[in-house]
Design a protein around this motif. Structure first.
Motif, PDB file in Angstrom:
ATOM      1  N   PHE A 288       0.855  -1.197   0.003  1.00  0.00           N
ATOM      2  CA  PHE A 288       0.133  -0.098  -0.039  1.00  0.00           C
ATOM      3  C   PHE A 288       0.979   1.119  -0.078  1.00  0.00           C
ATOM      4  CE2 PHE A 288      -2.600  -3.107   1.301  1.00  0.00           C
ATOM      5  CZ  PHE A 288      -4.197  -2.869   1.007  1.00  0.00           C
ATOM      6  N   GLU A 289       0.464   2.151  -0.652  1.00  0.00           N
ATOM      7  CA  GLU A 289       1.025   3.528  -0.741  1.00  0.00           C
ATOM      8  C   GLU A 289       0.378   4.737  -0.572  1.00  0.00           C
ATOM      9  OE1 GLU A 289       3.935   5.998  -4.006  1.00  0.00           O
ATOM     10  OE2 GLU A 289       2.962   4.298  -4.645  1.00  0.00           O
ATOM     11  N   ILE A 290       0.919   5.624   0.303  1.00  0.00           N
ATOM     12  CA  ILE A 290       0.269   7.057   0.465  1.00  0.00           C
ATOM     13  C   ILE A 290       1.371   8.109  -0.316  1.00  0.00           C
ATOM     14  CG2 ILE A 290      -0.730   8.793   1.859  1.00  0.00           C
ATOM     15  CD1 ILE A 290      -1.257   6.410   3.724  1.00  0.00           C
ATOM     16  N   PHE A 291       0.826   8.980  -0.947  1.00  0.00           N
ATOM     17  CA  PHE A 291       1.827   9.834  -1.379  1.00  0.00           C
ATOM     18  C   PHE A 291       1.378  11.241  -1.371  1.00  0.00           C
ATOM     19  CE2 PHE A 291       0.124   9.023  -5.506  1.00  0.00           C
ATOM     20  CZ  PHE A 291      -0.100  10.304  -5.876  1.00  0.00           C
ATOM     21  N   TYR A 292       2.111  12.223  -1.002  1.00  0.00           N
ATOM     22  CA  TYR A 292       1.258  13.817  -1.223  1.00  0.00           C
ATOM     23  C   TYR A 292       2.557  14.517  -1.843  1.00  0.00           C
ATOM     24  CZ  TYR A 292       3.823  14.394   3.221  1.00  0.00           C
ATOM     25  OH  TYR A 292       4.654  14.444   4.428  1.00  0.00           O
TER      26      TYR A 292
ATOM     27  N   GLY B 182       5.379  22.270  -5.705  1.00  0.00           N
ATOM     28  CA  GLY B 182       5.401  22.065  -7.251  1.00  0.00           C
ATOM     29  C   GLY B 182       3.860  21.635  -7.745  1.00  0.00           C
ATOM     30  N   SER B 183       3.739  21.124  -9.162  1.00  0.00           N
ATOM     31  CA  SER B 183       2.626  20.586  -9.537  1.00  0.00           C
ATOM     32  C   SER B 183       3.393  19.686 -10.862  1.00  0.00           C
ATOM     33  CB  SER B 183       1.556  21.576 -10.121  1.00  0.00           C
ATOM     34  OG  SER B 183       2.077  22.302 -11.328  1.00  0.00           O
ATOM     35  N   ILE B 184       2.543  18.639 -11.061  1.00  0.00           N
ATOM     36  CA  ILE B 184       2.867  17.637 -12.293  1.00  0.00           C
ATOM     37  C   ILE B 184       1.780  16.821 -12.606  1.00  0.00           C
ATOM     38  CG2 ILE B 184       3.221  15.841 -10.338  1.00  0.00           C
ATOM     39  CD1 ILE B 184       5.901  14.902 -12.001  1.00  0.00           C
ATOM     40  N   GLY B 185       1.873  16.343 -13.905  1.00  0.00           N
ATOM     41  CA  GLY B 185       0.875  15.518 -14.278  1.00  0.00           C
ATOM     42  C   GLY B 185       0.827  14.024 -13.955  1.00  0.00           C
ATOM     43  N   HIS B 186      -0.125  13.365 -13.604  1.00  0.00           N
ATOM     44  CA  HIS B 186      -0.367  12.064 -12.979  1.00  0.00           C
ATOM     45  C   HIS B 186      -1.445  11.277 -13.541  1.00  0.00           C
ATOM     46  CE1 HIS B 186      -1.687   9.445  -9.318  1.00  0.00           C
ATOM     47  NE2 HIS B 186      -0.599   9.254  -9.560  1.00  0.00           N
ATOM     48  N   ILE B 187      -0.963  10.024 -13.833  1.00  0.00           N
ATOM     49  CA  ILE B 187      -2.075   9.167 -14.442  1.00  0.00           C
ATOM     50  C   ILE B 187      -2.168   8.048 -13.335  1.00  0.00           C
ATOM     51  CG2 ILE B 187      -2.551   7.494 -16.112  1.00  0.00           C
ATOM     52  CD1 ILE B 187      -0.886   8.951 -18.091  1.00  0.00           C
ATOM     53  N   ILE B 188      -3.635   7.840 -13.291  1.00  0.00           N
ATOM     54  CA  ILE B 188      -4.030   6.863 -12.007  1.00  0.00           C
ATOM     55  C   ILE B 188      -5.080   6.067 -12.766  1.00  0.00           C
ATOM     56  CG2 ILE B 188      -5.459   8.762 -11.199  1.00  0.00           C
ATOM     57  CD1 ILE B 188      -4.170   5.583  -8.922  1.00  0.00           C
ATOM     58  N   ASN B 189      -4.752   4.933 -12.642  1.00  0.00           N
ATOM     59  CA  ASN B 189      -5.969   3.829 -13.424  1.00  0.00           C
ATOM     60  C   ASN B 189      -6.440   4.367 -14.544  1.00  0.00           C
ATOM     61  OD1 ASN B 189      -5.722   2.143 -11.360  1.00  0.00           O
ATOM     62  ND2 ASN B 189      -6.673   3.165 -10.113  1.00  0.00           N
ATOM     63  N   GLY B 190      -5.565   4.861 -15.350  1.00  0.00           N
ATOM     64  CA  GLY B 190      -5.932   5.206 -16.959  1.00  0.00           C
ATOM     65  C   GLY B 190      -6.324   6.764 -16.902  1.00  0.00           C
ATOM     66  N   LYS B 191      -6.777   7.441 -15.682  1.00  0.00           N
ATOM     67  CA  LYS B 191      -7.254   8.884 -15.679  1.00  0.00           C
ATOM     68  C   LYS B 191      -6.046   9.819 -15.524  1.00  0.00           C
ATOM     69  CE  LYS B 191     -10.103  11.971 -12.835  1.00  0.00           C
ATOM     70  NZ  LYS B 191     -11.002  11.902 -11.698  1.00  0.00           N
ATOM     71  N   CYS B 192      -5.974  10.937 -16.335  1.00  0.00           N
ATOM     72  CA  CYS B 192      -4.946  11.830 -16.303  1.00  0.00           C
ATOM     73  C   CYS B 192      -5.589  13.216 -15.343  1.00  0.00           C
ATOM     74  CB  CYS B 192      -4.587  12.244 -17.799  1.00  0.00           C
ATOM     75  SG  CYS B 192      -3.226  13.194 -18.011  1.00  0.00           S
ATOM     76  N   GLU B 193      -4.792  13.535 -14.951  1.00  0.00           N
ATOM     77  CA  GLU B 193      -4.778  14.831 -13.766  1.00  0.00           C
ATOM     78  C   GLU B 193      -3.579  15.522 -13.619  1.00  0.00           C
ATOM     79  OE1 GLU B 193      -6.429  13.362 -10.274  1.00  0.00           O
ATOM     80  OE2 GLU B 193      -4.995  12.024  -9.861  1.00  0.00           O
TER      81      GLU B 193
ATOM     82  N   GLU C 143      -2.176  17.857  -2.362  1.00  0.00           N
ATOM     83  CA  GLU C 143      -2.864  16.869  -2.753  1.00  0.00           C
ATOM     84  C   GLU C 143      -2.142  15.402  -2.113  1.00  0.00           C
ATOM     85  OE1 GLU C 143      -5.504  17.755  -6.288  1.00  0.00           O
ATOM     86  OE2 GLU C 143      -3.823  18.511  -6.850  1.00  0.00           O
ATOM     87  N   ILE C 144      -3.221  14.623  -1.701  1.00  0.00           N
ATOM     88  CA  ILE C 144      -2.657  13.311  -1.031  1.00  0.00           C
ATOM     89  C   ILE C 144      -3.427  12.290  -1.637  1.00  0.00           C
ATOM     90  CG2 ILE C 144      -4.007  13.695   0.955  1.00  0.00           C
ATOM     91  CD1 ILE C 144      -2.085  12.081   2.505  1.00  0.00           C
ATOM     92  N   TYR C 145      -2.864  11.078  -1.957  1.00  0.00           N
ATOM     93  CA  TYR C 145      -3.388   9.983  -2.711  1.00  0.00           C
ATOM     94  C   TYR C 145      -3.126   8.718  -1.652  1.00  0.00           C
ATOM     95  CZ  TYR C 145      -5.084  10.776  -7.375  1.00  0.00           C
ATOM     96  OH  TYR C 145      -5.863  11.171  -8.341  1.00  0.00           O
TER      97      TYR C 145
ATOM     98  N   THR D   4      -6.998  16.686   0.122  1.00  0.00           N
ATOM     99  CA  THR D   4      -6.206  17.730  -0.162  1.00  0.00           C
ATOM    100  C   THR D   4      -5.647  18.216   1.314  1.00  0.00           C
ATOM    101  OG1 THR D   4      -7.113  18.745  -2.182  1.00  0.00           O
ATOM    102  CG2 THR D   4      -5.717  20.294  -0.997  1.00  0.00           C
ATOM    103  N   LEU D   5      -4.390  18.298   1.742  1.00  0.00           N
ATOM    104  CA  LEU D   5      -4.045  18.702   3.072  1.00  0.00           C
ATOM    105  C   LEU D   5      -4.061  20.212   2.967  1.00  0.00           C
ATOM    106  CD1 LEU D   5      -1.016  16.119   3.601  1.00  0.00           C
ATOM    107  CD2 LEU D   5      -3.326  16.013   4.438  1.00  0.00           C
ATOM    108  N   SER D   6      -4.381  20.798   4.142  1.00  0.00           N
ATOM    109  CA  SER D   6      -3.965  22.076   4.470  1.00  0.00           C
ATOM    110  C   SER D   6      -2.737  22.520   4.485  1.00  0.00           C
ATOM    111  CB  SER D   6      -4.918  22.528   5.611  1.00  0.00           C
ATOM    112  OG  SER D   6      -4.204  21.952   6.611  1.00  0.00           O
ATOM    113  N   ASP D   7      -2.225  23.878   4.539  1.00  0.00           N
ATOM    114  CA  ASP D   7      -0.905  24.081   4.756  1.00  0.00           C
ATOM    115  C   ASP D   7      -0.189  23.576   5.987  1.00  0.00           C
ATOM    116  OD1 ASP D   7      -0.782  25.164   1.989  1.00  0.00           O
ATOM    117  OD2 ASP D   7      -0.945  27.235   2.765  1.00  0.00           O
ATOM    118  N   LYS D   8      -1.234  23.737   7.020  1.00  0.00           N
ATOM    119  CA  LYS D   8      -0.757  23.247   8.415  1.00  0.00           C
ATOM    120  C   LYS D   8      -0.828  21.661   8.557  1.00  0.00           C
ATOM    121  CE  LYS D   8       0.089  23.767  12.893  1.00  0.00           C
ATOM    122  NZ  LYS D   8       1.415  24.455  13.072  1.00  0.00           N
ATOM    123  N   GLU D   9      -1.604  20.944   7.846  1.00  0.00           N
ATOM    124  CA  GLU D   9      -1.560  19.756   7.822  1.00  0.00           C
ATOM    125  C   GLU D   9      -0.390  19.009   7.241  1.00  0.00           C
ATOM    126  OE1 GLU D   9      -6.311  18.259   8.045  1.00  0.00           O
ATOM    127  OE2 GLU D   9      -5.519  19.081   6.138  1.00  0.00           O
TER     128      GLU D   9
END
Length: 295
Positions: A37-41, A45-56, A62-64, A119-124
Protein backbone atom coordinates in the motif's frame (compact mmCIF):
# COMPACT_ATOMS: atom_id res chain seq x y z
CA UNK A 1 6.52 6.67 -20.82
CA UNK A 2 5.66 3.34 -22.44
CA UNK A 3 2.57 1.14 -22.24
CA UNK A 4 4.47 -1.35 -20.08
CA UNK A 5 3.20 -1.76 -16.52
CA UNK A 6 5.96 -2.54 -14.06
CA UNK A 7 5.26 -4.53 -10.90
CA UNK A 8 7.11 -2.73 -8.13
CA UNK A 9 8.27 -5.08 -5.37
CA UNK A 10 8.84 -3.88 -1.84
CA UNK A 11 12.55 -3.70 -1.17
CA UNK A 12 12.33 -0.82 1.31
CA UNK A 13 10.55 -2.39 4.28
CA UNK A 14 11.03 -5.53 6.34
CA UNK A 15 8.78 -7.69 8.51
CA UNK A 16 10.18 -6.01 11.61
CA UNK A 17 9.91 -2.46 10.17
CA UNK A 18 7.01 -2.68 7.67
CA UNK A 19 7.11 1.03 6.87
CA UNK A 20 9.27 3.36 4.83
CA UNK A 21 9.10 6.96 3.66
CA UNK A 22 11.13 9.08 1.25
CA UNK A 23 10.81 12.13 -0.95
CA UNK A 24 10.91 11.83 -4.74
CA UNK A 25 11.67 14.40 -7.43
CA UNK A 26 12.76 12.20 -10.37
CA UNK A 27 12.57 8.74 -11.97
CA UNK A 28 8.85 8.40 -11.23
CA UNK A 29 7.54 8.30 -14.80
CA UNK A 30 7.22 4.51 -15.23
CA UNK A 31 3.69 3.11 -15.09
CA UNK A 32 3.58 0.65 -12.20
CA UNK A 33 1.57 -1.10 -9.52
CA UNK A 34 2.83 -2.37 -6.17
CA UNK A 35 3.01 -5.29 -3.80
CA UNK A 36 2.33 -2.83 -0.96
CA UNK A 37 0.00 0.00 0.00
CA UNK A 38 1.23 3.49 -0.76
CA UNK A 39 0.31 6.97 0.38
CA UNK A 40 1.89 9.92 -1.35
CA UNK A 41 1.36 13.66 -1.24
CA UNK A 42 2.74 16.64 -3.12
CA UNK A 43 5.24 18.70 -1.13
CA UNK A 44 5.87 21.39 -3.71
CA UNK A 45 5.24 22.20 -7.35
CA UNK A 46 2.74 20.53 -9.68
CA UNK A 47 2.92 17.60 -12.06
CA UNK A 48 0.81 15.47 -14.38
CA UNK A 49 -0.34 12.15 -12.96
CA UNK A 50 -2.05 9.10 -14.46
CA UNK A 51 -3.99 6.88 -12.06
CA UNK A 52 -5.85 3.82 -13.38
CA UNK A 53 -6.00 5.39 -16.82
CA UNK A 54 -7.21 8.79 -15.65
CA UNK A 55 -4.96 11.80 -16.30
CA UNK A 56 -4.88 14.81 -13.96
CA UNK A 57 -2.62 17.50 -12.58
CA UNK A 58 -1.51 17.33 -8.96
CA UNK A 59 -0.52 20.36 -6.89
CA UNK A 60 0.94 21.03 -3.46
CA UNK A 61 -0.98 19.37 -0.63
CA UNK A 62 -2.87 16.79 -2.69
CA UNK A 63 -2.62 13.34 -1.12
CA UNK A 64 -3.41 9.90 -2.56
CA UNK A 65 -4.16 6.54 -0.95
CA UNK A 66 -3.20 3.69 -3.31
CA UNK A 67 -4.08 0.00 -3.21
CA UNK A 68 -1.51 -2.54 -4.53
CA UNK A 69 -3.65 -3.09 -7.65
CA UNK A 70 -3.72 0.62 -8.59
CA UNK A 71 -1.52 1.57 -11.55
CA UNK A 72 -0.06 5.04 -11.78
CA UNK A 73 2.85 7.16 -12.91
CA UNK A 74 3.92 10.80 -12.98
CA UNK A 75 4.30 12.72 -16.24
CA UNK A 76 7.66 14.22 -15.42
CA UNK A 77 9.89 16.02 -17.91
CA UNK A 78 13.45 17.21 -17.41
CA UNK A 79 12.34 20.68 -16.29
CA UNK A 80 9.86 19.57 -13.65
CA UNK A 81 11.38 19.60 -10.18
CA UNK A 82 8.20 19.08 -8.14
CA UNK A 83 8.55 16.87 -5.09
CA UNK A 84 6.24 14.37 -3.48
CA UNK A 85 6.58 12.21 -0.40
CA UNK A 86 6.07 8.47 -0.69
CA UNK A 87 4.89 6.37 2.23
CA UNK A 88 5.34 2.62 1.74
CA UNK A 89 3.27 0.35 4.02
CA UNK A 90 3.37 -3.44 3.99
CA UNK A 91 -0.04 -5.02 3.39
CA UNK A 92 -0.17 -6.81 6.76
CA UNK A 93 0.77 -3.63 8.64
CA UNK A 94 -1.80 -1.59 6.69
CA UNK A 95 -4.50 -4.10 7.61
CA UNK A 96 -3.48 -3.96 11.28
CA UNK A 97 -3.69 -0.16 11.30
CA UNK A 98 -7.14 -0.20 9.69
CA UNK A 99 -8.41 -2.86 12.10
CA UNK A 100 -7.12 -0.84 15.06
CA UNK A 101 -9.27 2.11 13.95
CA UNK A 102 -12.37 0.28 12.71
CA UNK A 103 -12.95 -3.41 11.82
CA UNK A 104 -14.72 -2.33 8.61
CA UNK A 105 -12.18 0.23 7.44
CA UNK A 106 -9.90 -2.15 5.52
CA UNK A 107 -12.75 -3.84 3.64
CA UNK A 108 -14.29 -0.47 2.78
CA UNK A 109 -10.97 0.81 1.49
CA UNK A 110 -9.96 -2.14 -0.68
CA UNK A 111 -13.48 -2.42 -2.12
CA UNK A 112 -13.32 1.18 -3.35
CA UNK A 113 -16.04 2.54 -1.06
CA UNK A 114 -13.76 5.22 0.39
CA UNK A 115 -12.13 8.25 -1.17
CA UNK A 116 -8.60 7.90 -2.48
CA UNK A 117 -7.71 11.57 -2.91
CA UNK A 118 -7.74 14.48 -0.46
CA UNK A 119 -6.16 17.91 -0.08
CA UNK A 120 -4.06 18.70 2.97
CA UNK A 121 -4.13 22.21 4.36
CA UNK A 122 -0.81 24.02 4.69
CA UNK A 123 -0.82 23.23 8.41
CA UNK A 124 -1.62 19.54 7.85
CA UNK A 125 1.12 19.35 5.24
CA UNK A 126 3.59 20.97 7.62
CA UNK A 127 2.72 18.54 10.43
CA UNK A 128 2.93 15.50 8.16
CA UNK A 129 6.29 16.58 6.81
CA UNK A 130 7.63 17.18 10.30
CA UNK A 131 6.55 13.74 11.49
CA UNK A 132 7.55 11.80 8.39
CA UNK A 133 10.83 13.73 8.18
CA UNK A 134 11.54 12.58 11.72
CA UNK A 135 10.95 8.96 10.69
CA UNK A 136 13.26 9.38 7.69
CA UNK A 137 16.00 10.46 10.05
CA UNK A 138 15.34 7.52 12.35
CA UNK A 139 15.42 5.10 9.43
CA UNK A 140 18.81 6.50 8.43
CA UNK A 141 20.41 6.78 11.87
CA UNK A 142 18.48 4.54 14.25
CA UNK A 143 17.56 1.57 12.06
CA UNK A 144 18.15 -0.87 14.89
CA UNK A 145 15.78 1.04 17.19
CA UNK A 146 12.73 -0.66 15.71
CA UNK A 147 10.36 0.14 18.59
CA UNK A 148 10.98 3.86 18.28
CA UNK A 149 10.57 3.81 14.50
CA UNK A 150 7.35 1.82 14.75
CA UNK A 151 5.91 4.12 17.40
CA UNK A 152 6.37 7.11 15.09
CA UNK A 153 5.18 5.15 12.04
CA UNK A 154 1.96 4.05 13.74
CA UNK A 155 1.24 7.56 14.95
CA UNK A 156 1.63 9.21 11.54
CA UNK A 157 -0.21 6.44 9.67
CA UNK A 158 -3.15 6.64 12.03
CA UNK A 159 -3.24 10.40 11.51
CA UNK A 160 -3.34 9.96 7.73
CA UNK A 161 -5.92 7.17 7.87
CA UNK A 162 -8.21 9.41 9.91
CA UNK A 163 -8.73 11.33 6.66
CA UNK A 164 -10.55 8.21 5.44
CA UNK A 165 -12.58 7.91 8.65
CA UNK A 166 -13.60 11.58 8.61
CA UNK A 167 -14.49 11.32 4.92
CA UNK A 168 -16.70 8.28 5.51
CA UNK A 169 -18.42 9.96 8.47
CA UNK A 170 -19.06 13.10 6.44
CA UNK A 171 -20.43 11.01 3.57
CA UNK A 172 -22.77 9.19 5.96
CA UNK A 173 -23.96 12.49 7.44
CA UNK A 174 -24.60 13.88 3.96
CA UNK A 175 -26.50 10.73 3.05
CA UNK A 176 -28.54 10.93 6.27
CA UNK A 177 -29.44 14.56 5.56
CA UNK A 178 -30.41 13.69 2.01
CA UNK A 179 -32.41 10.65 3.08
CA UNK A 180 -34.29 12.61 5.75
CA UNK A 181 -35.14 15.23 3.14
CA UNK A 182 -36.48 12.48 0.93
CA UNK A 183 -38.71 11.13 3.72
CA UNK A 184 -40.02 14.62 4.44
CA UNK A 185 -40.84 15.00 0.78
CA UNK A 186 -43.44 12.24 1.15
CA UNK A 187 -45.27 14.43 3.67
CA UNK A 188 -46.04 16.97 0.95
CA UNK A 189 -49.70 16.50 0.01
CA UNK A 190 -48.84 17.14 -3.63
CA UNK A 191 -46.78 13.94 -3.76
CA UNK A 192 -49.93 11.88 -3.16
CA UNK A 193 -51.39 13.09 -6.44
CA UNK A 194 -48.27 13.67 -8.55
CA UNK A 195 -46.42 10.51 -7.54
CA UNK A 196 -42.74 9.60 -7.48
CA UNK A 197 -41.66 12.00 -10.22
CA UNK A 198 -42.71 14.86 -7.94
CA UNK A 199 -41.11 13.27 -4.87
CA UNK A 200 -37.74 12.74 -6.55
CA UNK A 201 -37.58 16.00 -8.48
CA UNK A 202 -35.27 17.93 -6.08
CA UNK A 203 -32.66 15.15 -5.86
CA UNK A 204 -29.73 14.84 -8.24
CA UNK A 205 -29.02 11.16 -7.51
CA UNK A 206 -30.02 8.66 -10.16
CA UNK A 207 -33.37 6.92 -9.81
CA UNK A 208 -31.57 3.58 -9.45
CA UNK A 209 -29.38 4.89 -6.62
CA UNK A 210 -32.33 6.34 -4.71
CA UNK A 211 -34.30 3.10 -5.10
CA UNK A 212 -31.35 1.06 -3.82
CA UNK A 213 -30.64 3.28 -0.81
CA UNK A 214 -34.33 3.52 0.08
CA UNK A 215 -34.79 -0.25 -0.03
CA UNK A 216 -31.63 -0.79 2.04
CA UNK A 217 -32.78 1.66 4.69
CA UNK A 218 -36.49 0.88 4.93
CA UNK A 219 -36.94 -2.59 3.46
CA UNK A 220 -39.60 -1.08 1.22
CA UNK A 221 -39.69 0.14 -2.36
CA UNK A 222 -40.43 3.77 -3.11
CA UNK A 223 -43.78 2.77 -4.62
CA UNK A 224 -44.74 0.74 -1.54
CA UNK A 225 -43.87 3.65 0.73
CA UNK A 226 -45.81 6.13 -1.40
CA UNK A 227 -48.84 3.85 -1.34
CA UNK A 228 -48.48 3.56 2.43
CA UNK A 229 -48.58 7.36 2.76
CA UNK A 230 -51.57 7.50 0.41
CA UNK A 231 -53.49 4.93 2.41
CA UNK A 232 -52.67 6.61 5.72
CA UNK A 233 -54.03 9.84 4.24
CA UNK A 234 -57.11 8.00 2.95
CA UNK A 235 -57.83 6.49 6.38
CA UNK A 236 -57.50 9.92 7.96
CA UNK A 237 -59.90 11.46 5.42
CA UNK A 238 -62.44 8.65 5.86
CA UNK A 239 -62.41 9.19 9.59
CA UNK A 240 -62.43 12.97 9.81
CA UNK A 241 -64.20 14.27 6.69
CA UNK A 242 -67.47 13.77 4.80
CA UNK A 243 -65.66 13.38 1.48
CA UNK A 244 -66.79 10.59 -0.79
CA UNK A 245 -64.57 7.59 -1.30
CA UNK A 246 -64.06 8.61 -4.93
CA UNK A 247 -62.93 12.11 -3.85
CA UNK A 248 -60.47 10.61 -1.37
CA UNK A 249 -59.22 8.17 -3.99
CA UNK A 250 -58.55 11.04 -6.41
CA UNK A 251 -56.76 13.02 -3.64
CA UNK A 252 -54.48 10.05 -3.24
CA UNK A 253 -53.61 10.02 -6.92
CA UNK A 254 -55.54 6.81 -7.58
CA UNK A 255 -58.01 7.32 -10.42
CA UNK A 256 -59.29 3.73 -10.38
CA UNK A 257 -61.78 3.23 -7.56
CA UNK A 258 -61.51 -0.55 -7.83
CA UNK A 259 -57.73 -0.39 -7.46
CA UNK A 260 -58.09 2.01 -4.53
CA UNK A 261 -60.49 -0.41 -2.81
CA UNK A 262 -58.05 -3.25 -3.47
CA UNK A 263 -54.94 -1.63 -1.99
CA UNK A 264 -56.91 -0.13 0.91
CA UNK A 265 -58.24 -3.56 1.86
CA UNK A 266 -54.72 -5.02 1.63
CA UNK A 267 -53.57 -2.39 4.11
CA UNK A 268 -56.48 -2.30 6.56
CA UNK A 269 -58.26 -5.60 5.99
CA UNK A 270 -61.55 -3.97 4.97
CA UNK A 271 -62.81 -1.83 2.10
CA UNK A 272 -62.92 1.97 2.53
CA UNK A 273 -66.69 1.96 2.93
CA UNK A 274 -66.54 -0.77 5.56
CA UNK A 275 -63.71 1.07 7.31
CA UNK A 276 -65.83 4.23 7.58
CA UNK A 277 -68.94 2.30 8.63
CA UNK A 278 -67.06 0.64 11.47
CA UNK A 279 -65.87 4.00 12.72
CA UNK A 280 -69.35 5.46 12.64
CA UNK A 281 -70.98 2.55 14.46
CA UNK A 282 -68.22 2.42 17.04
CA UNK A 283 -69.34 5.69 18.58
CA UNK A 284 -72.55 7.57 19.22
CA UNK A 285 -71.80 10.13 16.54
CA UNK A 286 -69.63 10.10 13.39
CA UNK A 287 -66.11 11.16 14.27
CA UNK A 288 -66.43 14.09 11.89
CA UNK A 289 -69.65 15.45 13.46
CA UNK A 290 -69.63 18.57 15.56
CA UNK A 291 -70.32 17.95 19.22
CA UNK A 292 -71.90 20.74 21.25
CA UNK A 293 -72.20 20.79 24.98
CA UNK A 294 -74.23 22.92 27.32
CA UNK A 295 -72.26 24.70 29.98
Amino acid sequence: MTNTIWHLNDWLTSPSVPFYTKTTDNQDDAMHDHTFFEIFYMIEGSIGHIINGKCETLSKGEIYFLKPSDTHCFLRDANNRSRHRDVVIRAVFFRQLCDFIDPNLYADFVSGKLRYKFTLSDKELEISEERLGKISQLLATERKNENLIMAHAKAVCLQLLMLQVDSRENAQNVQSEWFNSLLNRFNDAECLVSGLDYVLKPFFYSHEHICRVFKDRTGMTLTDYLNLKRLDHAADQLAYTKKSILEISMECGVSSLSYFNKIFKERYGVTPSRFRKRLFTASELPVWSEITTNV
